[in-house]
Design a protein around this motif. Structure first.
Motif, PDB file in Angstrom:
ATOM      1  N   PHE A   1       0.815  -1.208   0.000  1.00  0.00           N
ATOM      2  CA  PHE A   1       0.000   0.000   0.000  1.00  0.00           C
ATOM      3  C   PHE A   1       0.857   1.270   0.000  1.00  0.00           C
ATOM      4  N   GLN A   2       2.171   1.122  -0.082  1.00  0.00           N
ATOM      5  CA  GLN A   2       3.080   2.271  -0.047  1.00  0.00           C
ATOM      6  C   GLN A   2       3.003   3.044  -1.369  1.00  0.00           C
ATOM      7  N   PRO A   3       2.568   4.328  -1.339  1.00  0.00           N
ATOM      8  CA  PRO A   3       2.490   5.102  -2.579  1.00  0.00           C
ATOM      9  C   PRO A   3       3.806   5.747  -2.994  1.00  0.00           C
ATOM     10  N   ARG A   4       4.728   5.898  -2.051  1.00  0.00           N
ATOM     11  CA  ARG A   4       5.987   6.591  -2.360  1.00  0.00           C
ATOM     12  C   ARG A   4       6.889   5.726  -3.231  1.00  0.00           C
ATOM     13  N   VAL A   5       7.525   6.364  -4.202  1.00  0.00           N
ATOM     14  CA  VAL A   5       8.486   5.654  -5.056  1.00  0.00           C
ATOM     15  C   VAL A   5       9.849   6.335  -5.035  1.00  0.00           C
ATOM     16  N   GLU A   6       9.920   7.535  -4.443  1.00  0.00           N
ATOM     17  CA  GLU A   6      11.154   8.320  -4.460  1.00  0.00           C
ATOM     18  C   GLU A   6      11.618   8.613  -3.043  1.00  0.00           C
ATOM     19  N   PHE A   7      12.890   8.299  -2.767  1.00  0.00           N
ATOM     20  CA  PHE A   7      13.479   8.566  -1.461  1.00  0.00           C
ATOM     21  C   PHE A   7      14.820   9.250  -1.674  1.00  0.00           C
ATOM     22  N   ASN A   8      14.987  10.425  -1.096  1.00  0.00           N
ATOM     23  CA  ASN A   8      16.185  11.237  -1.301  1.00  0.00           C
ATOM     24  C   ASN A   8      17.389  10.606  -0.598  1.00  0.00           C
ATOM     25  N   PRO A   9      18.434  10.238  -1.368  1.00  0.00           N
ATOM     26  CA  PRO A   9      19.609   9.588  -0.772  1.00  0.00           C
ATOM     27  C   PRO A   9      20.300  10.449   0.293  1.00  0.00           C
ATOM     28  N   GLN A  10      20.354  11.767   0.070  1.00  0.00           N
ATOM     29  CA  GLN A  10      21.009  12.647   1.043  1.00  0.00           C
ATOM     30  C   GLN A  10      20.239  12.679   2.362  1.00  0.00           C
ATOM     31  N   GLU A  11      18.905  12.687   2.247  1.00  0.00           N
ATOM     32  CA  GLU A  11      18.094  12.685   3.469  1.00  0.00           C
ATOM     33  C   GLU A  11      18.230  11.364   4.215  1.00  0.00           C
ATOM     34  N   LEU A  12      18.351  10.256   3.473  1.00  0.00           N
ATOM     35  CA  LEU A  12      18.568   8.953   4.118  1.00  0.00           C
ATOM     36  C   LEU A  12      19.896   8.928   4.861  1.00  0.00           C
TER      37      LEU A  12
ATOM     38  N   SER B   1      -4.552  -1.275   7.329  1.00  0.00           N
ATOM     39  CA  SER B   1      -3.143  -1.177   6.956  1.00  0.00           C
ATOM     40  C   SER B   1      -2.953  -0.184   5.813  1.00  0.00           C
ATOM     41  N   ALA B   2      -3.844  -0.236   4.818  1.00  0.00           N
ATOM     42  CA  ALA B   2      -3.762   0.682   3.678  1.00  0.00           C
ATOM     43  C   ALA B   2      -3.926   2.126   4.130  1.00  0.00           C
ATOM     44  N   LYS B   3      -4.927   2.364   4.984  1.00  0.00           N
ATOM     45  CA  LYS B   3      -5.174   3.726   5.467  1.00  0.00           C
ATOM     46  C   LYS B   3      -3.992   4.248   6.272  1.00  0.00           C
ATOM     47  N   VAL B   4      -3.474   3.410   7.177  1.00  0.00           N
ATOM     48  CA  VAL B   4      -2.364   3.834   8.021  1.00  0.00           C
ATOM     49  C   VAL B   4      -1.152   4.205   7.172  1.00  0.00           C
ATOM     50  N   THR B   5      -0.784   3.319   6.250  1.00  0.00           N
ATOM     51  CA  THR B   5       0.400   3.544   5.423  1.00  0.00           C
ATOM     52  C   THR B   5       0.245   4.775   4.544  1.00  0.00           C
ATOM     53  N   ILE B   6      -0.917   4.921   3.912  1.00  0.00           N
ATOM     54  CA  ILE B   6      -1.123   6.032   2.975  1.00  0.00           C
ATOM     55  C   ILE B   6      -1.227   7.367   3.706  1.00  0.00           C
TER      56      ILE B   6
ATOM     57  N   LEU C   1       5.643  14.679  -1.069  1.00  0.00           N
ATOM     58  CA  LEU C   1       5.092  13.631  -1.924  1.00  0.00           C
ATOM     59  C   LEU C   1       4.683  14.244  -3.270  1.00  0.00           C
ATOM     60  N   SER C   2       5.064  13.595  -4.372  1.00  0.00           N
ATOM     61  CA  SER C   2       4.732  14.112  -5.700  1.00  0.00           C
ATOM     62  C   SER C   2       3.277  13.815  -6.046  1.00  0.00           C
ATOM     63  N   ASP C   3       2.762  14.509  -7.073  1.00  0.00           N
ATOM     64  CA  ASP C   3       1.376  14.280  -7.504  1.00  0.00           C
ATOM     65  C   ASP C   3       1.186  12.844  -7.996  1.00  0.00           C
ATOM     66  N   PHE C   4       2.186  12.319  -8.697  1.00  0.00           N
ATOM     67  CA  PHE C   4       2.080  10.939  -9.184  1.00  0.00           C
ATOM     68  C   PHE C   4       2.000   9.961  -8.026  1.00  0.00           C
ATOM     69  N   GLU C   5       2.794  10.179  -6.992  1.00  0.00           N
ATOM     70  CA  GLU C   5       2.767   9.296  -5.826  1.00  0.00           C
ATOM     71  C   GLU C   5       1.419   9.375  -5.112  1.00  0.00           C
ATOM     72  N   LYS C   6       0.860  10.580  -5.052  1.00  0.00           N
ATOM     73  CA  LYS C   6      -0.479  10.722  -4.464  1.00  0.00           C
ATOM     74  C   LYS C   6      -1.502   9.933  -5.283  1.00  0.00           C
ATOM     75  N   SER C   7      -1.363   9.962  -6.609  1.00  0.00           N
ATOM     76  CA  SER C   7      -2.317   9.248  -7.465  1.00  0.00           C
ATOM     77  C   SER C   7      -2.238   7.743  -7.258  1.00  0.00           C
ATOM     78  N   ARG C   8      -1.063   7.243  -6.902  1.00  0.00           N
ATOM     79  CA  ARG C   8      -0.903   5.808  -6.667  1.00  0.00           C
ATOM     80  C   ARG C   8      -1.705   5.330  -5.463  1.00  0.00           C
TER      81      ARG C   8
END
Length: 315
Positions: free
Chosen positions: A63-74, A134-139, A148-155
């Motif tokens: 249920f994870q909508p995010r696809v992008e994670f900033n390496p510097q922030e990690l 689980s879906a609600k909590v994760t999203i 979060l980008s617009d595309f990730e929100k759409s997912r």
């Protein structure tokens, strides 16, 4: 006549309303409200101590909508975990029937362990949740982050719908903390061809909700290869926003061999000016002087459309 009883807002309703009232720049405020919504969804829980779980036993949340994670922030996060000697806030998981664990909240903390710290275990709290919760909590945990980008929100939309966590645009808007108009626009992302979605999975920020409708229109006309080319250039930083649409239009017109261009003059049989036809990205506009016979305009436009239809089809 009896008045219908007014439904009292739930705690979740109140938190979602607060989330909508906070500006996008207020990351801290939205994050705190997201925590409150998640806590309300989970309900009261006994003081459960965290436990060490091997990373190999933790599955990614579908249920994870995010696809992008900033390496510097990690890297910054990993350094803070190392300095603190471990996690201050354990990740949240749920136990699966096969004995593994599914991540509910804490994707960045998990990635910091996997990719940078290389620790074999992570501190986690285990909750017993069904798919819908689980879906609600994760999203919600992710959607209330400003990056979060617009595309990730759409997912998030089909995830929530397919697991009966939200079945209407009204319910989706409530969970995402936006209006129904934005929900309808976000759905357009999910209608894009697979080749375009694949590109957005790699670089989700190259296309915003403002331009997705026109990009989808070009794809539906058979120009998805040109759209894909434009988005690849956008991923390289060579195109952005309206520049993407301009590139698509120019390439589509050139490939189709169109004779009609912006500001094309429509004339009658006597070569007299009737109107000016403006060909836009996804529409045609007519500038008609006063007093012109509309029936003549119709014939001229019909002839122009015939010219378009007989031109080369896209490859």
């Amino acid at each position: 006549m009896l008045n219908k009883p007014v439904k009292k807002p739930t705690k979740i309703d109140q938190l979602l309303q607060s989330s909508r009232q906070i500006s996008d720049e207020s990351a801290g405020g939205r994050a705190e409200i997201a925590k409150g919504i998640v806590s309300a969804l989970l309900g009261p829980s006994p003081e459960t101590p965290s436990m060490k779980i091997p990373l190999s036993k933790i599955c990614r949340n579908p249920f994870q909508p995010r696809v992008e994670f900033n390496p510097q922030e990690l890297k910054i996060l990993a350094d803070s975990i190392l300095e603190a000697g471990g996690l201050i806030h354990p990740i949240m998981t749920r136990r699966l029937p096969n004995g593994d664990y599914e991540l509910l909240a804490g994707e960045r903390r998990l990635q910091a362990h996997e990719k940078i710290l290389l620790w074999p275990e992570i501190d986690a709290i285990v909750r017993d949740l069904d798919n819908a919760t689980s879906a609600k909590v994760t999203i919600i945990e992710n959607l209330n982050r400003v990056d979060l980008s617009d595309f990730e929100k759409s997912r998030a939309l089909p995830i929530l719908r397919d697991h009966n966590a939200a079945t209407t645009n009204v319910e989706l808007a409530k969970i995402l903390g936006c209006d129904e108009k934005l929900i309808r626009s976000l759905w357009k992302f999910q209608s894009l061809p697979p080749v375009i979605l694949d590109q957005l999975m790699i670089t989700p920020r190259i296309l915003t909700v403002t331009f997705v409708d026109e990009v989808l229109a070009w794809c539906e006309k058979g120009f998805e290869a040109i759209v894909a080319e434009a988005l690849k250039l956008a991923a390289m930083g060579k195109l952005k926003n309206k520049g993407i649409l301009t590139f698509i239009e120019r390439k589509a017109v050139a490939r189709n061999g169109l004779k009609i261009s912006k500001g094309h003059e429509l004339k009658n049989a006597q070569a007299q000016h009737l109107a000016t036809m403006l060909v836009g990205r996804s529409k045609i506009t007519l500038e008609i002087p006063r007093g012109v016979d509309i029936s003549l305009i119709e014939r001229a436009v019909s002839a122009a459309i015939t010219e378009i239809q007989t031109a080369e089809t896209p490859e």
